[in-house]
Design an enzyme around this catalytic site. Structure first.
Site, PDB file in Angstrom:
ATOM      1  N   PRO A 160     -69.342 -65.464  23.681  1.00 62.06           N
ATOM      2  CA  PRO A 160     -68.402 -65.403  22.689  1.00 62.06           C
ATOM      3  C   PRO A 160     -67.564 -66.485  22.851  1.00 62.06           C
ATOM      4  O   PRO A 160     -66.987 -67.029  23.769  1.00 62.06           O
ATOM      5  CB  PRO A 160     -67.644 -64.162  23.003  1.00 62.06           C
ATOM      6  CG  PRO A 160     -67.927 -63.767  24.581  1.00 62.06           C
ATOM      7  CD  PRO A 160     -69.359 -64.446  24.587  1.00 62.06           C
ATOM      8  N   HIS A 161     -66.939 -66.926  21.572  1.00 64.30           N
ATOM      9  CA  HIS A 161     -65.833 -68.237  21.313  1.00 64.30           C
ATOM     10  C   HIS A 161     -65.296 -67.961  20.298  1.00 64.30           C
ATOM     11  O   HIS A 161     -65.871 -67.336  19.375  1.00 64.30           O
ATOM     12  CB  HIS A 161     -66.888 -69.548  21.574  1.00 64.30           C
ATOM     13  CG  HIS A 161     -67.765 -69.803  20.783  1.00 64.30           C
ATOM     14  ND1 HIS A 161     -69.200 -69.260  21.007  1.00 64.30           N
ATOM     15  CD2 HIS A 161     -67.875 -70.463  19.730  1.00 64.30           C
ATOM     16  CE1 HIS A 161     -69.806 -69.421  20.079  1.00 64.30           C
ATOM     17  NE2 HIS A 161     -69.364 -70.432  19.323  1.00 64.30           N
ATOM     18  N   GLY A 162     -64.168 -68.770  19.901  1.00 62.12           N
ATOM     19  CA  GLY A 162     -63.470 -68.617  19.025  1.00 62.12           C
ATOM     20  C   GLY A 162     -63.811 -69.308  17.755  1.00 62.12           C
ATOM     21  O   GLY A 162     -64.604 -70.198  17.978  1.00 62.12           O
TER      22      GLY A 162
END
Length: 150
Positions: free
Chosen positions: A63-65
């Site tokens: 996950p990452h923004g």
């Protein structure tokens, strides 16, 4: 001052979140607590997950923004949750979650290193069975002394 990309404080062994959202929040909290991202970055990771799964295979999620949230990143870094019991990520079971915070080239370099390490099932199995943070750090850092993925 530049922070190391990965430290023992950014790794949780035997984490046991009950949902994908809890796992993302737990990893995001590590990045917030260590000063890598602003608290709103956790919401950015959850938002991205609503539009596109960050599951990359072999029981690994990254996950990452979303790109527009780059201002919430103070330092490039990764937070790792080792989850031997796994958490459901849609139909897949994730046992290793690696939250990424990075800008532009740093972001791509972090994702590239993670993909290289996690493309082999044996590597992921070894990381999920690891009993120390050093084992995980060694896998992701090209040299233990440099602590730099870039």
């Amino acid at each position: 001052m530049k922070k190391p990309v990965l430290t023992p404080d950014l790794i949780r062994l035997n984490a046991n979140p009950h949902t994908k959202q809890q796992a993302i929040q737990m990893a995001g909290a590590l990045l917030v607590e260590q000063g890598y991202v602003a608290p709103d970055y956790i919401e950015a990771m959850l938002l991205r997950e609503q539009t596109l799964s960050t599951y990359i295979g072999n029981g690994v999620a990254v996950p990452h923004g979303v790109d527009e949230m780059g201002t919430l990143i103070h330092h490039a870094g990764i937070a790792i949750l080792q989850m031997p019991q796994g958490v459901h990520y849609g139909p897949q079971l994730v046992t290793l979650l690696i939250a990424v915070a990075g800008h532009d080239a740093a972001h791509l370099a972090l994702l590239s290193r993670i993909a290289t390490v996690c493309m082999e099932e044996e590597n992921v199995a070894r990381l999920v069975a690891a009993t120390s943070t050093d084992e995980l750090m060694t896998a992701f850092l090209p040299s233990v002394s440099s602590n730099d993925l870039l």
